[in-house]
Design a protein around this motif. Sequence first.
Motif, PDB file in Angstrom:
ATOM      1  N   THR A  29       3.152   3.134  -4.876  1.00 37.30           N
ATOM      2  CA  THR A  29       3.947   2.249  -4.014  1.00 37.30           C
ATOM      3  C   THR A  29       5.434   2.348  -4.329  1.00 37.30           C
ATOM      4  O   THR A  29       6.255   1.798  -3.602  1.00 37.30           O
ATOM      5  CB  THR A  29       3.503   0.785  -4.177  1.00 37.30           C
ATOM      6  N   ARG A  37       0.837  -1.181   0.000  1.00 34.77           N
ATOM      7  CA  ARG A  37       0.000   0.000   0.000  1.00 34.77           C
ATOM      8  C   ARG A  37       0.884   1.247   0.000  1.00 34.77           C
ATOM      9  O   ARG A  37       2.011   1.226   0.492  1.00 34.77           O
ATOM     10  CB  ARG A  37      -0.909   0.011   1.237  1.00 34.77           C
ATOM     11  N   HIS A  70      -5.135   3.662  -3.050  1.00 35.70           N
ATOM     12  CA  HIS A  70      -4.604   2.414  -2.497  1.00 35.70           C
ATOM     13  C   HIS A  70      -4.361   1.371  -3.596  1.00 35.70           C
ATOM     14  O   HIS A  70      -3.518   0.468  -3.432  1.00 35.70           O
ATOM     15  CB  HIS A  70      -5.560   1.842  -1.451  1.00 35.70           C
TER      16      HIS A  70
END
Length: 345
Positions: free
Chosen positions: A301, A4, A295
Amino acid sequence: MTTRPAVATLSFLTPGNYADHDPATGLEDTLQLFEYGESLGFDGAWIRQRHLEHGVGSAAVFLAAAGQRTRRIELGTAVIPIGYESPFRLAEDLSMADALSGGRLQPGFSAGTPPHAELMGHLVFDGDWRDYDLSYGRIERLVQNLRGDYLGAEDTVIHSPGNTQRPRLQPHSPGLVDRLWYGGASTRSVQWAARAGLNLLTGNIVFGDRADDFATAQSLLVDDYRDLVDPARPARVAIGRVIVPTDSADAPTRERYRRYAESRHERTLGPQGERRVLFAPDLVGTAEQILDRLHADPVLTRTTELRLELPYEFHREEYEQILRDTVELVAPELGWKPAAGDAAA
């Protein structure tokens, strides 16, 4: 296990709008937006540099003013088209603004033929502007100027009233050369930025030279940069997204936001034009809806720096609502914390 996003640095980029008949009011609104963003705890405030438009034509001048109105926040440009700039004179202006801000400038650049060149190229250059080097080499010259090397031989000096000194770019701001960014949207550009030692900006527009999907194409760009940049250098990568939370907006404003996103949706469906331009979808909706999409964003990320790209032609009150909702409802769920000592802390 799915990774995440973990945002440590939160900035915003604003277009610096103003009315044709009253630029001062719009520019003042943007300066106040920088102050407001700092009070919320944002880590950075960035301005677009735009020519022949109702926007900031000189980022260095604007950020010199912003530096006097703020005390902590990083002050960035995204981006300065280097084609219109003298590598030495721009270095002087950026060094001066950096010194006035206490070392907070984060200048970003782009290379190649700049926007509106057919209209204003002859106003910038003596002779045919098409004969000038508008490529990465122009940025490399600016970087070399910012290093502050002395000019002439070792015994070369210049004389001014009450002073004799060795000549170099003044004022010399030693850390500025390590705070330069490049706006990379293609494989070639991000690879050059990595080898040149510049930090990487990549926003909501990239070129699909290796993929049809925006997230895949941008992920490849970030990975290329990470693979090539000097591992001994603490290089930064900032990802830009258009994020417009609607939570505290009134009903007419929410409807305006919805129409804005709808008008730009079609361009996100596939590569556009000969250069296969790819656009990221705008994130417009409630904080919960926006977080679901962030997300799931594979590019986020790959870095800890997120930059909000504020829409063109909104009003200061709307920008403030977007920033406030982001700080209060979105960014904390991504792991971000406001800068210590600010009002949002």
